[in-house]
Design an enzyme around this catalytic site. Structure first.
Site, PDB file in Angstrom:
ATOM      1  N   ASP A  30       5.187  27.881  -3.906  1.00 61.22           N
ATOM      2  CA  ASP A  30       5.296  28.762  -2.713  1.00 61.22           C
ATOM      3  C   ASP A  30       5.494  30.005  -3.143  1.00 61.22           C
ATOM      4  OD1 ASP A  30       5.906  27.580   0.457  1.00 61.22           O
ATOM      5  OD2 ASP A  30       6.560  29.511  -0.004  1.00 61.22           O
ATOM      6  N   ILE A  31       5.046  30.779  -2.189  1.00 60.27           N
ATOM      7  CA  ILE A  31       5.049  32.356  -2.470  1.00 60.27           C
ATOM      8  C   ILE A  31       6.499  32.910  -2.250  1.00 60.27           C
ATOM      9  CG2 ILE A  31       4.282  33.229  -0.375  1.00 60.27           C
ATOM     10  CD1 ILE A  31       2.466  35.262  -1.911  1.00 60.27           C
ATOM     11  N   ASN A  87       5.423  20.048   7.614  1.00 62.46           N
ATOM     12  CA  ASN A  87       5.894  20.799   9.049  1.00 62.46           C
ATOM     13  C   ASN A  87       4.382  20.332   9.874  1.00 62.46           C
ATOM     14  OD1 ASN A  87       8.320  21.663   8.328  1.00 62.46           O
ATOM     15  ND2 ASN A  87       7.387  23.608   7.282  1.00 62.46           N
ATOM     16  N   VAL A  96       0.770  27.576   8.378  1.00 63.81           N
ATOM     17  CA  VAL A  96      -0.468  27.578   7.750  1.00 63.81           C
ATOM     18  C   VAL A  96      -1.318  26.290   8.192  1.00 63.81           C
ATOM     19  CG1 VAL A  96      -1.983  27.497   5.574  1.00 63.81           C
ATOM     20  CG2 VAL A  96       0.059  28.857   5.768  1.00 63.81           C
ATOM     21  N   HIS A 100      -0.167  20.471   4.161  1.00 62.58           N
ATOM     22  CA  HIS A 100       0.324  20.726   2.777  1.00 62.58           C
ATOM     23  C   HIS A 100       1.653  19.899   2.828  1.00 62.58           C
ATOM     24  CE1 HIS A 100       1.327  23.995   5.613  1.00 62.58           C
ATOM     25  NE2 HIS A 100       2.577  23.911   5.121  1.00 62.58           N
ATOM     26  N   HIS A 102       5.325  19.979   1.296  1.00 63.11           N
ATOM     27  CA  HIS A 102       6.626  20.932   0.746  1.00 63.11           C
ATOM     28  C   HIS A 102       7.467  19.914  -0.126  1.00 63.11           C
ATOM     29  CE1 HIS A 102       6.139  24.518   3.232  1.00 63.11           C
ATOM     30  NE2 HIS A 102       5.862  23.791   4.082  1.00 63.11           N
TER      31      HIS A 102
HETATM   32  P1  5GP Z   1       4.308  25.996   6.914  1.00 63.23           P
HETATM   33  O1  5GP Z   1       5.604  26.605   7.582  1.00 63.23           O
HETATM   34  O2  5GP Z   1       2.954  26.056   7.377  1.00 63.23           O
HETATM   35  O3  5GP Z   1       4.761  24.223   6.735  1.00 63.23           O
HETATM   36  O4  5GP Z   1       4.510  26.397   5.404  1.00 63.23           O
HETATM   37  C1  5GP Z   1       3.505  27.173   4.820  1.00 63.23           C
HETATM   38  C2  5GP Z   1       4.260  27.649   3.619  1.00 63.23           C
HETATM   39  O5  5GP Z   1       3.042  28.548   2.762  1.00 63.23           O
HETATM   40  C3  5GP Z   1       5.079  28.763   3.500  1.00 63.23           C
HETATM   41  O6  5GP Z   1       6.392  27.967   2.904  1.00 63.23           O
HETATM   42  C4  5GP Z   1       4.698  29.914   2.844  1.00 63.23           C
HETATM   43  O7  5GP Z   1       5.753  30.606   2.063  1.00 63.23           O
HETATM   44  C5  5GP Z   1       3.773  29.625   2.132  1.00 63.23           C
HETATM   45  N1  5GP Z   1       2.605  30.582   1.879  1.00 63.23           N
HETATM   46  C6  5GP Z   1       2.217  31.495   2.872  1.00 63.23           C
HETATM   47  N2  5GP Z   1       1.437  32.315   2.175  1.00 63.23           N
HETATM   48  C7  5GP Z   1       1.120  31.771   0.836  1.00 63.23           C
HETATM   49  C8  5GP Z   1       0.511  32.511  -0.158  1.00 63.23           C
HETATM   50  O8  5GP Z   1      -0.231  33.309  -0.053  1.00 63.23           O
HETATM   51  N3  5GP Z   1       0.633  31.813  -1.242  1.00 63.23           N
HETATM   52  C9  5GP Z   1       1.429  30.844  -1.380  1.00 63.23           C
HETATM   53  N4  5GP Z   1       1.615  30.378  -2.796  1.00 63.23           N
HETATM   54  N5  5GP Z   1       2.188  30.127  -0.497  1.00 63.23           N
HETATM   55  C10 5GP Z   1       2.351  30.929   0.549  1.00 63.23           C
END
Ligand code: 5GP
Ligand code: ZN
Length: 114
Positions: A30-31, A87, A96, A100, A102
């Site tokens: 994760d970034i 999520n 996103v 996915h 986590h």
């Molecule tokens: P969500 O909130 O949709 O469950 O999680 C999306 C995750 O994607 C977040 O933890 C966020 O930090 C990660 N994320 C968003 N953009 C990028 C990216 O460009 N690269 C990577 N490696 N992770 C990302």
């Protein structure tokens, strides 16, 4: 899907620190890590969220869990413990819209989650 960030990462059109890949699944750091180990495990197939799982996706959905467990082992957090989070939609905290999982580990997790 052309406009999807995680499809682009899976296709290596957007860079990420890949930790695992096979024909079905890609995993990358994760970034914005929320724990010492924070890996996202995603299907190559574009599925927007858990709400969109279709009959026939069972093996793929199960594989996300199995790959997460094997990465947890490789990162040395399997014995002490880790957390898998998916999520889903707005109140679930999804940002996103490509399914996915986590994998979070390397520090104590708390319950209830925020
Ligand atoms: P969500 O909130 O949709 O469950 O999680 C999306 C995750 O994607 C977040 O933890 C966020 O930090 C990660 N994320 C968003 N953009 C990028 C990216 O460009 N690269 C990577 N490696 N992770 C990302
Ligand atoms: Zn996608």
């Amino acid at each position: 899907m052309r406009d999807c960030l995680f499809c682009q990462i899976a296709a290596k059109a957007v860079p990420a620190t890949l930790v695992y890949e096979d024909a079905d699944v890609v995993a990358f750091d994760d970034i914005q890590p929320q724990a010492p180990v924070h890996v996202l495990v995603v299907p190559r197939k574009h599925i927007p969220s858990l709400n969109d799982l279709a009959p026939g996706d069972e093996a793929l959905a199960g594989k996300l869990l199995r790959v997460a467990a094997s990465i947890a082992r490789a990162r040395g957090v399997d014995e002490r413990g880790w957390r898998a989070v998916v999520n889903t939609n707005r109140e679930g905290g999804q940002i996103v819209f490509h399914l996915h999982l986590h994998l979070l580990g390397g520090r104590p997790m708390f319950w209830p989650p925020g």
